[in-house]
Design a protein around this motif. Structure first.
Motif, PDB file in Angstrom:
ATOM      1  N   SER A  26      65.579  60.037  20.555  1.00 16.42           N
ATOM      2  CA  SER A  26      64.684  59.405  19.582  1.00 16.42           C
ATOM      3  C   SER A  26      64.938  57.897  19.498  1.00 16.42           C
ATOM      4  O   SER A  26      63.993  57.113  19.406  1.00 16.42           O
ATOM      5  CB  SER A  26      64.823  60.057  18.206  1.00 16.42           C
ATOM      6  N   ASP A  27      66.214  57.488  19.562  1.00 12.90           N
ATOM      7  CA  ASP A  27      66.537  56.055  19.535  1.00 12.90           C
ATOM      8  C   ASP A  27      66.008  55.343  20.773  1.00 12.90           C
ATOM      9  O   ASP A  27      65.440  54.254  20.679  1.00 12.90           O
ATOM     10  CB  ASP A  27      68.056  55.840  19.456  1.00 12.90           C
ATOM     11  N   ARG A  28      66.221  55.953  21.939  1.00 11.02           N
ATOM     12  CA  ARG A  28      65.755  55.341  23.190  1.00 11.02           C
ATOM     13  C   ARG A  28      64.234  55.224  23.201  1.00 11.02           C
ATOM     14  O   ARG A  28      63.666  54.225  23.627  1.00 11.02           O
ATOM     15  CB  ARG A  28      66.251  56.129  24.405  1.00 11.02           C
ATOM     16  N   MET A  29      63.580  56.270  22.731  1.00  8.01           N
ATOM     17  CA  MET A  29      62.119  56.277  22.704  1.00  8.01           C
ATOM     18  C   MET A  29      61.595  55.158  21.800  1.00  8.01           C
ATOM     19  O   MET A  29      60.715  54.383  22.203  1.00  8.01           O
ATOM     20  CB  MET A  29      61.646  57.637  22.196  1.00  8.01           C
ATOM     21  N   LYS A  30      62.129  55.056  20.607  1.00  7.49           N
ATOM     22  CA  LYS A  30      61.674  54.038  19.661  1.00  7.49           C
ATOM     23  C   LYS A  30      61.990  52.638  20.191  1.00  7.49           C
ATOM     24  O   LYS A  30      61.156  51.732  20.104  1.00  7.49           O
ATOM     25  CB  LYS A  30      62.330  54.243  18.302  1.00  7.49           C
ATOM     26  N   MET A  31      63.185  52.455  20.755  1.00 11.71           N
ATOM     27  CA  MET A  31      63.582  51.161  21.296  1.00 11.71           C
ATOM     28  C   MET A  31      62.622  50.726  22.414  1.00 11.71           C
ATOM     29  O   MET A  31      62.151  49.595  22.447  1.00 11.71           O
ATOM     30  CB  MET A  31      65.016  51.243  21.833  1.00 11.71           C
ATOM     31  N   ARG A  32      62.317  51.667  23.326  1.00  6.29           N
ATOM     32  CA  ARG A  32      61.447  51.331  24.451  1.00  6.29           C
ATOM     33  C   ARG A  32      60.012  51.075  23.972  1.00  6.29           C
ATOM     34  O   ARG A  32      59.353  50.147  24.436  1.00  6.29           O
ATOM     35  CB  ARG A  32      61.481  52.460  25.487  1.00  6.29           C
ATOM     36  N   ARG A  33      59.533  51.882  23.044  1.00  2.00           N
ATOM     37  CA  ARG A  33      58.178  51.686  22.510  1.00  2.00           C
ATOM     38  C   ARG A  33      58.059  50.305  21.870  1.00  2.00           C
ATOM     39  O   ARG A  33      57.092  49.581  22.107  1.00  2.00           O
ATOM     40  CB  ARG A  33      57.845  52.772  21.483  1.00  2.00           C
TER      41      ARG A  33
ATOM     42  N   LEU B 265      55.049  60.877  28.328  1.00  2.00           N
ATOM     43  CA  LEU B 265      55.769  59.913  27.514  1.00  2.00           C
ATOM     44  C   LEU B 265      56.554  58.938  28.389  1.00  2.00           C
ATOM     45  O   LEU B 265      56.506  57.725  28.193  1.00  2.00           O
ATOM     46  CB  LEU B 265      56.711  60.637  26.553  1.00  2.00           C
ATOM     47  N   SER B 266      57.251  59.464  29.379  1.00  2.00           N
ATOM     48  CA  SER B 266      58.034  58.581  30.251  1.00  2.00           C
ATOM     49  C   SER B 266      57.113  57.641  31.042  1.00  2.00           C
ATOM     50  O   SER B 266      57.443  56.480  31.253  1.00  2.00           O
ATOM     51  CB  SER B 266      58.942  59.381  31.184  1.00  2.00           C
ATOM     52  N   LYS B 267      55.962  58.142  31.424  1.00  2.00           N
ATOM     53  CA  LYS B 267      54.997  57.289  32.139  1.00  2.00           C
ATOM     54  C   LYS B 267      54.494  56.184  31.213  1.00  2.00           C
ATOM     55  O   LYS B 267      54.429  55.019  31.598  1.00  2.00           O
ATOM     56  CB  LYS B 267      53.831  58.135  32.665  1.00  2.00           C
ATOM     57  N   ALA B 268      54.142  56.553  29.990  1.00  2.00           N
ATOM     58  CA  ALA B 268      53.633  55.573  29.026  1.00  2.00           C
ATOM     59  C   ALA B 268      54.690  54.524  28.686  1.00  2.00           C
ATOM     60  O   ALA B 268      54.368  53.345  28.497  1.00  2.00           O
ATOM     61  CB  ALA B 268      53.169  56.276  27.754  1.00  2.00           C
ATOM     62  N   LEU B 269      55.950  54.948  28.642  1.00  2.00           N
ATOM     63  CA  LEU B 269      57.038  54.028  28.303  1.00  2.00           C
ATOM     64  C   LEU B 269      57.630  53.349  29.543  1.00  2.00           C
ATOM     65  O   LEU B 269      58.584  52.583  29.426  1.00  2.00           O
ATOM     66  CB  LEU B 269      58.132  54.766  27.528  1.00  2.00           C
ATOM     67  N   ARG B 270      57.069  53.688  30.707  1.00  2.00           N
ATOM     68  CA  ARG B 270      57.479  53.083  31.982  1.00  2.00           C
ATOM     69  C   ARG B 270      58.989  53.194  32.192  1.00  2.00           C
ATOM     70  O   ARG B 270      59.679  52.208  32.436  1.00  2.00           O
ATOM     71  CB  ARG B 270      56.989  51.640  32.054  1.00  2.00           C
ATOM     72  N   CYS B 271      59.449  54.454  32.072  1.00  2.38           N
ATOM     73  CA  CYS B 271      60.857  54.758  32.283  1.00  2.38           C
ATOM     74  C   CYS B 271      60.959  56.172  32.845  1.00  2.38           C
ATOM     75  O   CYS B 271      59.971  56.888  32.903  1.00  2.38           O
ATOM     76  CB  CYS B 271      61.636  54.646  30.976  1.00  2.38           C
ATOM     77  N   SER B 272      62.150  56.566  33.246  1.00  3.03           N
ATOM     78  CA  SER B 272      62.311  57.909  33.802  1.00  3.03           C
ATOM     79  C   SER B 272      62.538  58.920  32.676  1.00  3.03           C
ATOM     80  O   SER B 272      63.127  58.588  31.639  1.00  3.03           O
ATOM     81  CB  SER B 272      63.487  57.956  34.777  1.00  3.03           C
ATOM     82  N   PRO B 273      62.093  60.167  32.876  1.00  5.91           N
ATOM     83  CA  PRO B 273      62.364  61.199  31.875  1.00  5.91           C
ATOM     84  C   PRO B 273      63.866  61.440  31.711  1.00  5.91           C
ATOM     85  O   PRO B 273      64.338  61.759  30.623  1.00  5.91           O
ATOM     86  CB  PRO B 273      61.662  62.447  32.407  1.00  5.91           C
TER      87      PRO B 273
END
Length: 131
Positions: free
Chosen positions: A5-12, A51-59
């Motif tokens: 959740s932290d990584r997701m929010k940080m990347r978003r 989600l990983s595609k939208a955030l341009r990172c690996s799952p």
């Protein structure tokens, strides 16, 4: 160590995406994104890959924070197509209309198969960490 959740929010936030915009891209509700970011639920299956595609990172980075899978900083991302993407578009455009749908379906099927395999591997990794 940060959580999914932290990584997701940080990347978003780094990509300057609102929860609503991310939800639109992943094709989920903004409440779902909110719950992912607050650790109430986790993205699974196809949603994880979208989600990983939208955030341009690996799952893998999203799920586990693997340093070797860390995403390219937003400031260094390019919106231009690379040579392979341009070649793919050129080849696709050179196909007769009667063949385009078939090739799109084949590519979608391959991507779905790879996503299913990757999901199994992520699940196995998660289960082995619990032991």
């Amino acid at each position: 160590m940060t959580s999914l959740s932290d990584r997701m929010k940080m990347r978003r936030t780094e990509l300057d995406l609102s929860q609503q915009r991310l939800a639109d891209v992943v094709k989920v509700s903004h409440v779902t994104v909110y719950k992912w970011e607050n650790g109430e639920t986790e993205p699974r299956g196809k949603n994880l890959f979208l989600l990983s595609k939208a955030l341009r990172c690996s799952p893998t980075w999203l799920m586990y924070g693997d340093e070797d899978q860390a995403p390219t900083p937003a400031a260094q991302l390019s919106s231009e197509l690379d040579e392979r993407q341009l070649k793919l578009l050129e080849l696709f455009d050179s196909l007769p209309e009667s063949e385009k749908e078939r090739h799109l379906s084949e590519l979608e099927s391959k991507v779905d198969d790879l996503n299913a395999l990757f999901e199994e591997l992520l699940l196995a990794r998660k289960n082995s960490k619990k032991k």
